[in-house]
Design a protein around this motif. Structure first.
Motif, PDB file in Angstrom:
ATOM      1  N   UNK A   1      -8.272  -7.298   1.559  1.00  0.00           N
ATOM      2  CA  UNK A   1      -6.834  -7.101   1.389  1.00  0.00           C
ATOM      3  C   UNK A   1      -6.154  -7.018   2.747  1.00  0.00           C
ATOM      4  N   UNK A   2      -6.785  -6.334   3.691  1.00  0.00           N
ATOM      5  CA  UNK A   2      -6.181  -6.178   5.024  1.00  0.00           C
ATOM      6  C   UNK A   2      -5.954  -7.536   5.686  1.00  0.00           C
ATOM      7  N   UNK A   3      -6.926  -8.435   5.585  1.00  0.00           N
ATOM      8  CA  UNK A   3      -6.759  -9.765   6.174  1.00  0.00           C
ATOM      9  C   UNK A   3      -5.668 -10.554   5.455  1.00  0.00           C
ATOM     10  N   UNK A   4      -5.631 -10.451   4.128  1.00  0.00           N
ATOM     11  CA  UNK A   4      -4.595 -11.154   3.374  1.00  0.00           C
ATOM     12  C   UNK A   4      -3.215 -10.629   3.741  1.00  0.00           C
ATOM     13  N   UNK A   5      -3.099  -9.336   3.960  1.00  0.00           N
ATOM     14  CA  UNK A   5      -1.822  -8.764   4.382  1.00  0.00           C
ATOM     15  C   UNK A   5      -1.424  -9.266   5.766  1.00  0.00           C
ATOM     16  N   UNK A   6      -2.395  -9.399   6.662  1.00  0.00           N
ATOM     17  CA  UNK A   6      -2.095  -9.938   7.995  1.00  0.00           C
ATOM     18  C   UNK A   6      -1.596 -11.374   7.899  1.00  0.00           C
ATOM     19  N   UNK A   7      -2.181 -12.135   6.996  1.00  0.00           N
ATOM     20  CA  UNK A   7      -1.774 -13.524   6.821  1.00  0.00           C
ATOM     21  C   UNK A   7      -0.336 -13.613   6.304  1.00  0.00           C
ATOM     22  N   UNK A   8      -0.012 -12.779   5.345  1.00  0.00           N
ATOM     23  CA  UNK A   8       1.361 -12.753   4.831  1.00  0.00           C
ATOM     24  C   UNK A   8       2.327 -12.337   5.932  1.00  0.00           C
ATOM     25  N   UNK A   9       1.924 -11.353   6.736  1.00  0.00           N
ATOM     26  CA  UNK A   9       2.781 -10.883   7.809  1.00  0.00           C
ATOM     27  C   UNK A   9       2.991 -11.890   8.917  1.00  0.00           C
ATOM     28  N   UNK A  10       2.131 -12.904   8.991  1.00  0.00           N
ATOM     29  CA  UNK A  10       2.213 -13.895  10.064  1.00  0.00           C
ATOM     30  C   UNK A  10       3.057 -15.107   9.700  1.00  0.00           C
ATOM     31  N   UNK A  11       3.569 -15.178   8.482  1.00  0.00           N
ATOM     32  CA  UNK A  11       4.236 -16.394   8.000  1.00  0.00           C
ATOM     33  C   UNK A  11       5.495 -16.724   8.794  1.00  0.00           C
ATOM     34  N   UNK A  12       6.326 -15.719   9.058  1.00  0.00           N
ATOM     35  CA  UNK A  12       7.590 -15.988   9.729  1.00  0.00           C
ATOM     36  C   UNK A  12       8.473 -16.879   8.879  1.00  0.00           C
ATOM     37  N   UNK A  13       9.002 -17.950   9.462  1.00  0.00           N
ATOM     38  CA  UNK A  13       9.870 -18.870   8.723  1.00  0.00           C
ATOM     39  C   UNK A  13       9.112 -20.087   8.183  1.00  0.00           C
ATOM     40  N   UNK A  14       7.792 -20.086   8.325  1.00  0.00           N
ATOM     41  CA  UNK A  14       6.982 -21.207   7.864  1.00  0.00           C
ATOM     42  C   UNK A  14       6.789 -21.163   6.350  1.00  0.00           C
TER      43      UNK A  14
ATOM     44  N   UNK B   1       3.958 -21.267   3.531  1.00  0.00           N
ATOM     45  CA  UNK B   1       2.521 -21.002   3.436  1.00  0.00           C
ATOM     46  C   UNK B   1       2.161 -20.865   1.962  1.00  0.00           C
ATOM     47  N   UNK B   2       1.329 -21.777   1.469  1.00  0.00           N
ATOM     48  CA  UNK B   2       1.010 -21.806   0.042  1.00  0.00           C
ATOM     49  C   UNK B   2      -0.496 -21.753  -0.186  1.00  0.00           C
TER      50      UNK B   2
ATOM     51  N   UNK C   1      -6.774 -14.965 -13.476  1.00  0.00           N
ATOM     52  CA  UNK C   1      -5.788 -13.884 -13.430  1.00  0.00           C
ATOM     53  C   UNK C   1      -4.417 -14.413 -13.025  1.00  0.00           C
ATOM     54  N   UNK C   2      -4.407 -15.367 -12.080  1.00  0.00           N
ATOM     55  CA  UNK C   2      -3.125 -15.950 -11.701  1.00  0.00           C
ATOM     56  C   UNK C   2      -2.451 -16.588 -12.911  1.00  0.00           C
ATOM     57  N   UNK C   3      -3.214 -17.299 -13.738  1.00  0.00           N
ATOM     58  CA  UNK C   3      -2.625 -17.916 -14.922  1.00  0.00           C
ATOM     59  C   UNK C   3      -2.167 -16.877 -15.931  1.00  0.00           C
ATOM     60  N   UNK C   4      -2.937 -15.802 -16.106  1.00  0.00           N
ATOM     61  CA  UNK C   4      -2.534 -14.731 -17.018  1.00  0.00           C
ATOM     62  C   UNK C   4      -1.141 -14.225 -16.642  1.00  0.00           C
TER      63      UNK C   4
ATOM     64  N   UNK D   1       2.098 -14.667  -0.959  1.00  0.00           N
ATOM     65  CA  UNK D   1       2.232 -13.415  -1.703  1.00  0.00           C
ATOM     66  C   UNK D   1       1.389 -13.450  -2.972  1.00  0.00           C
ATOM     67  N   UNK D   2       1.297 -14.619  -3.613  1.00  0.00           N
ATOM     68  CA  UNK D   2       0.459 -14.773  -4.804  1.00  0.00           C
ATOM     69  C   UNK D   2      -1.021 -14.716  -4.433  1.00  0.00           C
ATOM     70  N   UNK D   3      -1.367 -15.282  -3.267  1.00  0.00           N
ATOM     71  CA  UNK D   3      -2.743 -15.191  -2.789  1.00  0.00           C
ATOM     72  C   UNK D   3      -3.135 -13.763  -2.487  1.00  0.00           C
ATOM     73  N   UNK D   4      -2.231 -12.989  -1.866  1.00  0.00           N
ATOM     74  CA  UNK D   4      -2.483 -11.571  -1.598  1.00  0.00           C
ATOM     75  C   UNK D   4      -2.665 -10.811  -2.903  1.00  0.00           C
ATOM     76  N   UNK D   5      -1.824 -11.115  -3.881  1.00  0.00           N
ATOM     77  CA  UNK D   5      -1.947 -10.471  -5.189  1.00  0.00           C
ATOM     78  C   UNK D   5      -3.341 -10.706  -5.775  1.00  0.00           C
ATOM     79  N   UNK D   6      -3.835 -11.927  -5.696  1.00  0.00           N
ATOM     80  CA  UNK D   6      -5.152 -12.247  -6.238  1.00  0.00           C
ATOM     81  C   UNK D   6      -6.258 -11.489  -5.516  1.00  0.00           C
ATOM     82  N   UNK D   7      -6.133 -11.328  -4.192  1.00  0.00           N
ATOM     83  CA  UNK D   7      -7.137 -10.575  -3.435  1.00  0.00           C
ATOM     84  C   UNK D   7      -7.124  -9.110  -3.870  1.00  0.00           C
ATOM     85  N   UNK D   8      -5.945  -8.552  -4.108  1.00  0.00           N
ATOM     86  CA  UNK D   8      -5.856  -7.157  -4.560  1.00  0.00           C
ATOM     87  C   UNK D   8      -6.480  -6.971  -5.935  1.00  0.00           C
ATOM     88  N   UNK D   9      -6.224  -7.925  -6.842  1.00  0.00           N
ATOM     89  CA  UNK D   9      -6.828  -7.835  -8.173  1.00  0.00           C
ATOM     90  C   UNK D   9      -8.347  -7.970  -8.079  1.00  0.00           C
TER      91      UNK D   9
END
Length: 364
Positions: free
Chosen positions: A103-116, A118-119, A186-189, A334-342
């Motif tokens: 989760x920590x790495x996924x959060x870092x990735x989300x925090x690095x997006x800026x104006x780009x 990222x999917x 889970x993403x589809x659910x 953000x959806x990828x981070x959600x999946x890592x948390x689940x």
């Protein structure tokens, strides 16, 4: 910027790199180059994918001003650092799932997006009949969510001689089957129902602790999940990579108060709709579908669409977002981070033997 002006580079040279390259070509983007774990592997991948440039390193790829978008298709443990480096270099990113191994790495990735842009390729969202199922819950046709039943079954790791880097926690992370394919389920659910998983109770099983090249394996071959959603719906999920005869069988059935919907990824041309007064099978026919489902029908009814078509649609929507559009249902970091948390909650629940809360939900 139109897709035909975007320069695309791929990191990694395996099966998913091939899928990504096909999707980029279908979107009329320019495939600029590929990097891999060694210059020699990059050269092999470039030849196999029909891409002119094989970069000697990721740094060389990121230094190339011709590259606008980086597709990360490497082993899971490499995603975070490679993606953050690409974002820091001003590149847009498509990163394979799971987004990260923690989760920590996924959060870092989300925090690095800026104006780009990222999917993350939760591409089963892009089957037209998945969009049709979603539309029926969004407009109230299906009613409120009562129960959920889903499974994602494969057999490619059925035998002890079957092996892959994904079984190794150092490369794949603490979860394997659920992180790899359960994350899609889970993403589809949540995508189809519009509801979110609030808590889980699970059990997991490692059938083979020793495989051809890996020993002392702790990642799961199968996992069973009981869940409750924020709205109070209940459900069960089964995920397995040791289910004989099942190649890529993702099945989801959601019961609403007015009707049920069921989608089977191995038979994606129809959606089953169950009603007390009579059920029906809806075909993938743009004239019969909600607008968001109809827009994803790229060939006439009766001409089957499949996984690569869904992947192509995901990549096309990603490139459209880079161009300034806002495609509905585009899975972002953000959806990828959600999946890592689940995924973390699922494994924590199995290891603790107790319910794990993900977020507050109702108790019925």
């Amino acid at each position: 910027m139109g897709a035909d002006q975007l320069g695309i580079a791929i990191v990694g040279g395996g099966f998913m790199a091939t899928v990504h390259s096909r999707a980029a070509r279908a979107a009329r983007a320019r495939l600029v180059g590929v990097a891999s774990s060694t210059p020699e592997k990059a050269a092999t991948a470039a030849d196999a994918l029909g891409i002119a440039t094989a970069y000697a390193s990721l740094d060389a790829l990121l230094d190339d001003d011709a590259v606008d978008v980086v597709h990360v298709t490497t082993p899971n443990a490499l995603h975070a650092e490679q993606t953050i480096a690409a974002l820091a270099a001003g590149k847009h990113v498509v990163c394979e799932k799971p987004l990260a191994t923690t989760v920590a790495d996924a959060e870092r990735m989300v925090g690095a997006i800026g104006t780009n842009i990222a999917t993350v390729p939760f591409v089963y969202r892009f089957h037209p009949m998945v969009r049709e199922a979603r539309a029926r819950f969004r407009d109230g046709t299906a009613g409120t969510v009562l129960s959920i039943h889903g499974s994602y079954l494969q057999d490619w790791l059925l035998g002890a001689d079957d092996d892959n880097w994904r079984v190794d926690t150092d490369q794949g992370g603490r979860s394997r089957a659920f992180a790899d394919i359960g994350s899609h389920l889970v993403d589809l659910v949540e995508f189809v129902s519009g509801d979110r998983v609030a808590r889980v109770a699970t059990t997991k099983k490692t059938v083979f602790a020793d495989r051809a090249a890996h020993h002392g394996i702790t990642t799961e071959d199968a996992v069973a999940v009981v869940l409750e959603t924020v709205s109070g719906a209940i459900g069960t999920l089964l995920v397995s990579q040791v289910a004989p005869g099942r190649k890529n069988r993702l099945h989801l059935e959601i019961a609403g108060s007015a009707e049920s919907v069921a989608f089977d990824q191995e038979h994606p041309e129809t959606l089953w709709v169950g009603r007390r007064g009579g059920s029906l099978l809806i075909p993938r026919d743009a004239d019969q579908l909600h607008d968001d489902a109809a827009r994803l029908c790229v060939v006439p009814a009766g001409h089957p669409q499949g996984y690569q078509d869904a992947f192509n649609a995901f990549v096309a929507d990603t490139y459209a977002a880079i161009g300034g559009d806002t495609p509905d249902g585009l899975p972002q970091f953000a959806d990828g981070l959600r999946a890592v948390r689940v995924t973390d909650a699922v494994i924590d629940a199995a290891e603790s033997g107790s319910w794990i809360e993900i977020e507050k939900g109702s108790r019925s």
